[in-house]
Design a protein around this motif. Sequence first.
Motif, mmCIF file in Angstrom:
data_model
loop_
_atom_site.group_PDB
_atom_site.id
_atom_site.type_symbol
_atom_site.label_atom_id
_atom_site.label_comp_id
_atom_site.label_asym_id
_atom_site.label_seq_id
_atom_site.Cartn_x
_atom_site.Cartn_y
_atom_site.Cartn_z
ATOM 1 N N ARG A 5 -9.741 81.113 65.892
ATOM 2 C CA ARG A 5 -10.402 80.038 66.378
ATOM 3 C C ARG A 5 -11.042 80.403 67.726
ATOM 4 N N VAL A 6 -12.453 80.081 67.885
ATOM 5 C CA VAL A 6 -12.937 80.383 69.105
ATOM 6 C C VAL A 6 -13.635 79.246 69.910
ATOM 7 N N LEU A 7 -13.295 78.841 71.292
ATOM 8 C CA LEU A 7 -13.785 78.203 72.039
ATOM 9 C C LEU A 7 -14.804 78.748 72.767
ATOM 10 N N VAL A 8 -16.129 78.102 72.932
ATOM 11 C CA VAL A 8 -17.403 78.870 73.688
ATOM 12 C C VAL A 8 -17.774 77.701 74.664
ATOM 13 N N GLY A 9 -18.109 78.169 75.858
ATOM 14 C CA GLY A 9 -18.743 77.362 76.752
ATOM 15 C C GLY A 9 -20.284 77.044 76.395
ATOM 16 N N CYS A 10 -21.032 76.200 76.748
ATOM 17 C CA CYS A 10 -22.478 76.231 76.833
ATOM 18 C C CYS A 10 -22.978 75.192 77.799
ATOM 19 N N LYS A 11 -23.547 75.524 78.943
ATOM 20 C CA LYS A 11 -24.044 74.733 80.082
ATOM 21 C C LYS A 11 -25.497 74.546 80.079
ATOM 22 N N ARG A 12 -25.670 73.299 80.363
ATOM 23 C CA ARG A 12 -27.227 73.169 80.333
ATOM 24 C C ARG A 12 -27.650 73.253 81.822
ATOM 25 N N ILE A 61 -15.960 78.256 65.021
ATOM 26 C CA ILE A 61 -16.448 78.031 66.456
ATOM 27 C C ILE A 61 -16.350 76.633 66.787
ATOM 28 N N VAL A 62 -16.087 76.407 68.290
ATOM 29 C CA VAL A 62 -16.066 75.000 68.682
ATOM 30 C C VAL A 62 -16.770 75.123 69.869
ATOM 31 N N VAL A 63 -18.073 74.699 70.363
ATOM 32 C CA VAL A 63 -18.647 74.600 71.505
ATOM 33 C C VAL A 63 -18.406 73.654 72.621
ATOM 34 N N ALA A 64 -18.456 73.837 73.858
ATOM 35 C CA ALA A 64 -18.059 72.647 74.748
ATOM 36 C C ALA A 64 -18.827 72.691 75.779
ATOM 37 N N SER A 65 -19.553 71.504 76.235
ATOM 38 C CA SER A 65 -20.360 71.558 77.282
ATOM 39 C C SER A 65 -19.924 70.247 78.350
ATOM 40 N N CYS A 66 -19.850 70.711 79.576
ATOM 41 C CA CYS A 66 -19.604 69.408 80.539
ATOM 42 C C CYS A 66 -21.080 69.167 81.246
ATOM 43 N N GLY A 67 -21.310 67.677 81.242
ATOM 44 C CA GLY A 67 -22.532 67.454 81.920
ATOM 45 C C GLY A 67 -23.094 66.064 81.393
#
Length: 255
Positions: A5-12, A61-67
Amino acid sequence: MSGLRVLVGCKRVIDYAVKIRVRPDSLGVVTDGVKHSMNPFDENAIEEAVRMKQKKIVKEIVVASCGPSQSQETIRTALAMGADRGIHVEVPAGTDADLQPLAVAKIFSKLVEKEKPDLVILGKQAIDDDANQTTQLLAGMLDWPQGTMASVVNAADGRLTITREIDGGLEDISVSLPAVISADLRLNEPRYATLPNIMKAKKKKIEKMTPENLGVDITPRLKILNVVDPPVRQAGEKVPDVSTLMEKLKEKGHL
């Protein structure tokens, strides 16, 4: 080695092609009415996770974004690239510019506790602040091995072999899982999301939460005192020959 299981960050962030303008108060840059897109290094992180899934190394694949709320668009882009589900940690618009790497690392450490990933992949740095800190901070908080600035990643026998760019060359390291790695631009060529995948992404789940839900204090530790435009480059000067060039360099103290 399969079923990770992979956690990936994606920022705006403000799109890389936009000409940045300093705000009148000199405390930041103009963001209203400016085109935003996914941080380019995060595109590489997502692409690498998707390639690992295609090789049957990764199962989810789980993607996470803070914003702000618009960050959901960035998450949808990641889902259209091949991620399975998203997490949006909402930070109110207007305060998201104050979200610093330490706070982001704390948020991701809480997400790791919640999601139990075997691997976290982040972009090397965000092109808005160029901090290049979140990966290192997160690895320290989790006490996990890290592979930063990865240009090649290979997985086998429960370990990752990573080629990373360092001053003066390349370095090969081997880390055990779980681990945190950060993606360099040379890691891969991110795919374009196809229309069918964009339509499928609209049906994929995005879980919403706040830093408060995770018990994270995002109060800034650093204060921006002043933001200025870079100095305007001065015009060059032509010289007739090498000897004149040498004299000019001596005059200006370059020799």
